[in-house]
Design an enzyme around this catalytic site. Structure first.
Site, short mmCIF file in Angstrom:
data_model
loop_
_atom_site.label_atom_id
_atom_site.label_comp_id
_atom_site.label_asym_id
_atom_site.label_seq_id
_atom_site.Cartn_x
_atom_site.Cartn_y
_atom_site.Cartn_z
N LYS A 118 -66.50 50.03 -56.71
CA LYS A 118 -67.30 51.13 -57.24
C LYS A 118 -67.25 52.29 -56.26
O LYS A 118 -67.55 52.11 -55.07
CB LYS A 118 -68.74 50.68 -57.47
CG LYS A 118 -68.91 49.79 -58.68
CD LYS A 118 -68.84 50.59 -59.98
CE LYS A 118 -68.98 49.65 -61.19
NZ LYS A 118 -68.82 50.36 -62.47
N ASP A 147 -63.43 52.35 -59.58
CA ASP A 147 -64.17 52.80 -60.76
C ASP A 147 -65.21 53.80 -60.30
O ASP A 147 -66.11 53.46 -59.54
CB ASP A 147 -64.83 51.61 -61.47
CG ASP A 147 -65.58 52.04 -62.73
OD1 ASP A 147 -65.51 53.24 -63.10
OD2 ASP A 147 -66.24 51.18 -63.34
N GLU A 173 -60.37 54.24 -62.50
CA GLU A 173 -61.09 54.33 -63.78
C GLU A 173 -62.19 55.38 -63.72
O GLU A 173 -63.01 55.36 -62.79
CB GLU A 173 -61.67 52.95 -64.11
CG GLU A 173 -62.49 52.90 -65.39
CD GLU A 173 -62.97 51.47 -65.70
OE1 GLU A 173 -62.17 50.53 -65.54
OE2 GLU A 173 -64.12 51.32 -66.08
N ASP A 198 -62.67 54.45 -69.96
CA ASP A 198 -63.58 53.37 -70.37
C ASP A 198 -64.71 53.95 -71.23
O ASP A 198 -64.61 53.98 -72.45
CB ASP A 198 -64.12 52.66 -69.12
CG ASP A 198 -65.19 51.64 -69.45
OD1 ASP A 198 -65.25 51.21 -70.62
OD2 ASP A 198 -65.97 51.27 -68.55
N LYS A 222 -63.38 46.57 -74.35
CA LYS A 222 -64.57 45.76 -74.12
C LYS A 222 -65.04 45.17 -75.44
O LYS A 222 -65.43 45.91 -76.35
CB LYS A 222 -65.69 46.62 -73.53
CG LYS A 222 -65.44 47.07 -72.09
CD LYS A 222 -66.56 48.00 -71.63
CE LYS A 222 -66.49 48.24 -70.13
NZ LYS A 222 -67.50 49.23 -69.68
N GLN A 250 -69.02 45.05 -69.74
CA GLN A 250 -70.20 45.89 -69.96
C GLN A 250 -71.43 45.19 -69.38
O GLN A 250 -72.44 45.09 -70.04
CB GLN A 250 -70.34 46.11 -71.47
CG GLN A 250 -71.20 47.26 -71.84
CD GLN A 250 -70.48 48.20 -72.79
OE1 GLN A 250 -69.41 48.70 -72.47
NE2 GLN A 250 -71.05 48.44 -73.94
#
Lengths: 323, 323
Positions: A118, A147, A173, A198, A222, A250
């Site tokens: 992250k 991400d 992402e 995403d 997802k 998710q």
């Protein structure tokens, strides 16, 4: 659905509202239809805009029920490509040393060698330091990818990518917002690795817009938002466009992870990359009679019919919040 | 496969060569795989280039066998959207009066009110006269659409469309060659109705190329070339792109038509337009124990498991050409 998510659902749906949507809107529209009238169900619930998670849950419940009826697992009904997926694990915000320690623990305990990091804090140097520390600590062979959850501007993201040019990232992402339309295109054009869309691609139409608009070069699928049926549609779209896909998460609990696993294993395109299937590991309990497991960095599909899971009714009674 | 086609297969495959490809190439690659390892089968036969008809036959046989195993019809397994499709009928080259008489016979006998008119002769006036005669003879309410099989140049096609501007055509197909790349784009840009790509889009990748290249605004899906599985992929691609589809016919016999019917009925996008399902009617015999029927202009899906058809072994023995 009784596992408390660590933060709000992406689409603003709460557990109670999903139950209300299913019970009050969707059930009256579809009760009485045959189990295999899936596309009729899809057309009818499609008259209500939004509510992707409720629609996805309903669709996956239909596939689960059909699998349990005919005695075959869903991953076979959907195509039966493989029987296990490599798992990637998300490393959340912390000090570099703590994040390396967490990744090492996950690698040593579960054999996982793919990590989503992250990022998105500013200035970019804190996140850059984390990624460098992870590469130094874990070695050259693990997969590291980023991400940003739209936390950076395109300029900041480009700066971070330049600072990490020697780190061997595999994909990134949503580093910056898709709604910064031209800046996002500028960034994606310069990005040396696939840029995953995403939250900007909740539907197939959004995939078309973002890919053709030059705002994404890989798509996260997802099952929590597109169920099985719409995920097949999105996968067909991406395969036809020649755009690779990744299996996203998710903040799925065990039930959602089992669904994602079944879909991902069903076809080639969704089983090529390590899949985000480990969020359930951070939860203090789950609803399954038999917990999910990761071994050697992989999750094997459940062999039982349907999604292969059974819900523990006692726990469901204890955790449910809708009554 | 024993019904003699009125002209060569589009992909140059003969019946014997399809059998040879299946027996010598594909069978050794897939025998021993589970029936529901469909995507594994697809990946393995995909290593051989071309041979779409043989691949499609194998894929549809897998779905048929699974349907017969679990006791459900294929149109339900694929989505179960509806139970009948409106049928369109192809009117071949002849004098205007004869073509009107044939269309009237088909309408009065079977209730069919959608007609594909073969065009592409030069100068364009003969075909224009046929279409005018059909509209005058059949009235305003029937669907009339054109298929040029690439017979005209873009200039000729544009001329024909201008001459027919008041005729109320619903769609046109492959009026000019897709390989006349810029001329085709020029024509499609000016075409007042959807321009269907058929022989120019045998694969999902071709759909992407032709649609994004501006050379098509509607896609013909044929189970004879994409089976059930790849047809699902092409349908997902087109739905995601927002491109309408039509169900085409590769001079299918009864078996092929039953397959196309099952696929077309399975989802919304493929059941919106009258489908090309009537070519078997021109054949002097078929291989089914129970023949296909058209009633009120519609074909009802077969209720039996799998594709719902049974092959007459005596006829198969009599007509087969491979041994």
């Amino acid at each position: 659905v009784a596992e408390a998510p660590p933060r709000p659902y992406t689409y603003g749906e709460t557990q109670a509202s999903i139950v209300a949507v299913v019970e009050q809107l969707f059930a009256p529209a579809v009760v009485g239809l045959p189990l295999l009238a899936r596309e009729q169900v899809r057309a009818r619930v499609g008259r209500t805009v939004g509510n992707p998670t409720a629609k996805a849950a309903l669709d996956m419940a239909l596939w689960d029920a059909w699998g349990k009826t005919c005695g075959r697992p869903v991953h076979e009904l959907l195509g039966g490509f493989t029987d296990a997926l490599a798992v990637s694990h998300m490393v959340g915000f912390d000090e570099p040393a703590a994040m390396v320690a967490e990744a090492e623990r996950v690698r040593d305990t579960h054999g996982i060698t793919s990590f989503k990091v992250k990022v998105g804090r500013r200035p970019v140097h804190a996140d850059v330091a984390v990624v460098r520390a992870l590469r130094a600590g874990l070695g050259e062979e693990v997969e590291l990818y980023l991400d940003g959850n739209r936390g950076w501007t395109a300029t900041e993201a480009a700066q971070a990518l330049r600072l990490l040019a020697d780190i061997g990232l595999s994909r990134v992402e949503e580093l910056d917002p898709a709604d910064d339309v031209l800046a996002r295109r500028w960034l994606v054009q310069r990005c040396p690795v696939p840029y995953v869309a995403d939250e900007s691609v909740p539907t197939a139409a959004d995939v078309t817009r973002e890919v053709l608009g030059g705002s994404a070069t890989m798509i996260s699928i997802k099952t929590a938002r597109t169920g099985f049926t719409d995920s097949v549609q999105v996968a067909g779209l991406c395969e036809g466009l020649g755009v690779p896909v990744a299996l996203g998460n998710q903040v799925d609990g065990s039930i959602g992870s089992a669904c994602a696993l079944a879909f991902g294993a069903s076809r080639r395109s969704t089983s090529l990359l390590p899949a985000e299937l480990s969020n359930w590991m951070a939860m203090s309990d789950d609803l399954l009679t038999e917990p999910l497991t990761v071994s050697g960095g992989r999750m094997a599909v459940r062999r039982g019919p349907g999604t292969g899971i059974e819900v523990d009714e006692e726990k469901l009674g204890r955790y449910r919040t809708d009554r």
